[in-house]
Write an enzyme that holds these catalytic residues in place. Sequence first.
Site, PDB file in Angstrom:
ATOM      1  N   TYR A   6     -14.453 -12.921   9.149  1.00 17.46           N
ATOM      2  CA  TYR A   6     -14.758 -11.685  10.057  1.00 17.46           C
ATOM      3  C   TYR A   6     -15.886 -11.024   8.891  1.00 17.46           C
ATOM      4  CZ  TYR A   6      -9.792 -11.601  12.913  1.00 17.46           C
ATOM      5  OH  TYR A   6      -9.268 -12.114  13.955  1.00 17.46           O
ATOM      6  N   HIS A  66      -4.989 -19.301  10.227  1.00 20.91           N
ATOM      7  CA  HIS A  66      -5.957 -18.632  10.717  1.00 20.91           C
ATOM      8  C   HIS A  66      -6.997 -19.988  11.558  1.00 20.91           C
ATOM      9  CE1 HIS A  66      -9.898 -15.674  11.284  1.00 20.91           C
ATOM     10  NE2 HIS A  66      -8.937 -15.993  12.865  1.00 20.91           N
TER      11      HIS A  66
END
Length: 326
Positions: free
Chosen positions: A57, A140
């Site tokens: 992110y 992830h």
Amino acid sequence: MEKTRKLGRTDVTVTEIGFGGGPLGGLFEPLDDETAAGALDASWQGGIRYYDTSPHYGIGHSERRIGEFLRGKPRSEYTLSTKVGRILIPQEANGRMDEAFQVPATHRRVWDFTRDGVRRSVEDSLTRLGLDRIDVLYLHDAEKHFDDALRDGYPALAELRAEGMVSAIGAGMYDPTMLTTLVRETDVDVVMLAGRYTLLDQSALDTLLPTCAERDVSILAAAIFNSGLLASARPTEGARFDYAPASKALLDKANRIADICESHGVTLPEAAIAFPLLHPVVAGVVIGMRTATEATHNLTSSTTPIPTQLWTALHTANLLDPRAPI
């Protein structure tokens, strides 16, 4: 404070509403530190105590901002999760912007689910966060690297859990079939499912939710607005579904749901937040928040009482999977 629920068989608790750190990395549009800090402060004031982030992110911006905020809070009062699978390698930005977030391209991502890669990722995350431990660690976005994540990544996470470095482990993905395989073949505690158990998509009911119930594994429902289509009381053309403009069929369906919500005195976002929490294996919903206004709005929406008749009406109109508990 928000209500809390335990994750699987662990002692880790999360608030039913969690703070999703994606927008703090400059998702869709740039974000300054002051605005990000305001969103975090409003979430804390509203009772959120679960914060989720990732190196991905904003190539570290989200972790840095969340870490700066949480360092001022008692460590026993919140639960923090981050993710592994991408190593961030420094590079010269030369005026370029990152390919996925609106931040300068000061790093590039390298996929790495090996034991060494996982450990390096955790060390780098702790440095960016400025904290001494992570509570929950996820593999992830492993859809295109699933064999590597299952063969190498999961054992590395299990080792960190056995060493006491983290308290709970799992994976954050959008593919419920792959997550079902992970839950069946490993000893994970929790999975974060993006966009597949929402008012518009209940495909996780096929295999993932029943398997999690059998294995005592919790689900955290992320992307519950399907990246925008369920985020406003009346969806309009151009609203996003899974990061792309929604089709006319989806837009029409969202507005049909909104009509029924309105007739029961509820807004579409209020119903979208409440719906996943009706399933017993869902421990919480994780909502991306960018500003203090967004955080306050989401928290207010989460406290609206939802009449059971609304869910019954959605079932009757064939707008919800009949297997979804209401």
